[in-house]
Design an enzyme around this catalytic site. Structure first.
Site, short mmCIF file in Angstrom:
data_model
loop_
_atom_site.label_atom_id
_atom_site.label_comp_id
_atom_site.label_asym_id
_atom_site.label_seq_id
_atom_site.Cartn_x
_atom_site.Cartn_y
_atom_site.Cartn_z
N ARG A 79 0.84 -1.20 0.00
CA ARG A 79 0.00 0.00 0.00
C ARG A 79 0.88 1.25 0.00
O ARG A 79 2.07 1.21 0.27
CB ARG A 79 -0.91 0.01 1.24
CG ARG A 79 -0.14 0.08 2.55
CD ARG A 79 -1.01 0.48 3.72
NE ARG A 79 -0.31 0.36 4.99
CZ ARG A 79 0.60 1.22 5.44
NH1 ARG A 79 0.96 2.26 4.72
NH2 ARG A 79 1.18 1.02 6.62
N ASP A 82 3.03 5.49 5.08
CA ASP A 82 4.17 5.15 5.92
C ASP A 82 3.75 4.08 6.94
O ASP A 82 2.73 3.42 6.78
CB ASP A 82 4.67 6.43 6.61
CG ASP A 82 6.16 6.41 6.91
OD1 ASP A 82 6.59 5.54 7.68
OD2 ASP A 82 6.88 7.27 6.38
N THR A 84 2.19 2.40 10.19
CA THR A 84 1.02 2.68 11.00
C THR A 84 0.73 1.50 11.92
O THR A 84 1.32 0.43 11.79
CB THR A 84 -0.21 3.01 10.13
OG1 THR A 84 -1.24 3.58 10.95
CG2 THR A 84 -0.76 1.76 9.45
N HIS A 86 -2.37 -0.95 13.65
CA HIS A 86 -3.75 -1.42 13.67
C HIS A 86 -3.96 -2.25 14.92
O HIS A 86 -3.07 -3.03 15.30
CB HIS A 86 -4.07 -2.29 12.45
CG HIS A 86 -4.00 -1.56 11.15
ND1 HIS A 86 -4.61 -0.35 10.93
CD2 HIS A 86 -3.38 -1.89 9.98
CE1 HIS A 86 -4.38 0.04 9.70
NE2 HIS A 86 -3.63 -0.87 9.10
N ALA A 147 -6.14 7.16 9.72
CA ALA A 147 -5.05 6.93 8.77
C ALA A 147 -5.60 6.37 7.46
O ALA A 147 -6.61 5.67 7.44
CB ALA A 147 -4.02 5.97 9.35
N GLY A 149 -4.17 4.44 3.79
CA GLY A 149 -3.12 3.85 2.98
C GLY A 149 -3.79 2.97 1.94
O GLY A 149 -4.48 2.02 2.30
N GLY A 160 -7.03 0.68 2.67
CA GLY A 160 -8.09 1.67 2.89
C GLY A 160 -7.85 2.60 4.05
O GLY A 160 -6.84 3.30 4.09
N LEU A 161 -8.76 2.56 5.04
CA LEU A 161 -8.70 3.53 6.13
C LEU A 161 -8.80 2.85 7.48
O LEU A 161 -9.34 1.75 7.61
CB LEU A 161 -9.79 4.60 5.98
CG LEU A 161 -11.26 4.16 6.09
CD1 LEU A 161 -11.73 4.06 7.54
CD2 LEU A 161 -12.16 5.14 5.34
N CYS A 178 2.94 7.30 10.68
CA CYS A 178 2.86 7.86 9.33
C CYS A 178 4.06 8.75 8.99
O CYS A 178 4.00 9.58 8.09
CB CYS A 178 1.55 8.61 9.12
SG CYS A 178 0.10 7.56 9.40
#
Length: 227
Positions: A79, A82, A84, A86, A147, A149, A160-161, A178
């Site tokens: 993707r 930067d 991130t 989750h 975020a 990507g 996605g988001l 990021c």
């Protein structure tokens, strides 16, 4: 006004990152071959750090073995964007849609993802906005709440988001989120004085905000038992 396009929404619950990645790859292939309609994956991940295709490893502030001790995984992806994080209490949407079919360009697509999160935040009295130049995602003041990507292959989207509902903020201390070192990360829980509903409700509200941006009519399907 024309008939709204159908969007099949898969509610997956909590899914391991690699399993979600494999599912996206299969669905992208199926969408490209026009075997499936536009599809949206709605889910959460266990604690996971991901790096984009630029491989900005320097923004990971701890050795990878320490992540294992924390119970977190690290994955490299194709993707954009930067590094991130989750994790639990973060709402994630992975759209598998054909931008050509809906007549949306790449830049407009990202802007609509931003507006999706801005709209959800506004429902709880939080004034969010897109980042300044070089600052992807969605912000509340100078604090990042969402975020983005994405990957686009032959006009088909994936990744996605990720919108922070109430994740454990300690996880963000181990990265430069990021790639932006002088800004904080925040969550909806931190920014609102309104009592939040159950996370499933918030995720469905995020789905409807997304559908509105793209003029989709969502059909929600419980896929939490999918392999």
């Amino acid at each position: 006004m024309g008939v709204r396009r159908c969007l099949e929404v898969w509610k997956l619950g909590t899914v391991n990152y690699l399993n979600a990645l494999k599912l996206q790859e299969k669905l992208v292939s199926d969408r490209k071959a026009q075997k499936i309609a536009c599809t949206l994956l709605s889910l959460q991940h266990p604690p996971t750090y991901t790096l984009g295709k630029r491989r900005t490893d320097h923004n990971l502030l701890v050795p990878e073995p320490e992540l294992v001790h924390m119970g977190a995984e690290l994955h490299y992806t194709q993707r954009g964007g930067d590094i991130t994080f989750h994790g639990p209490h973060q709402a994630i949407l992975y759209p598998i849609i054909s931008l050509r079919d809906i007549g949306v360009g790449a830049r407009s697509y990202v802007e609509k993802l931003e507006q999706t999160m801005i709209d959800l935040a506004s429902m709880y009295g939080v004034k969010a906005h897109p980042g300044h130049k070089g600052e992807t995602g969605v912000w509340v003041g100078d604090r990042k709440i969402g975020a983005i990507g994405v990957r686009i292959q032959s006009g088909i989207t994936s990744h996605g988001l990720a919108f922070n509902i109430d994740p454990d903020m300690n996880y963000f201390k181990h990265i430069v989120p990021c790639g932006i070192s002088d800004k904080e990360v925040t969550s909806l829980k931190r920014e609102t004085n309104i009592e939040l509903p159950a996370e499933e409700v918030l995720q469905e509200q995020l789905i409807h905000c997304f559908a509105k941006q793209f003029d989709f009519s969502p059909v929600l399907l419980d896929k939490s038992n999918i392999e």
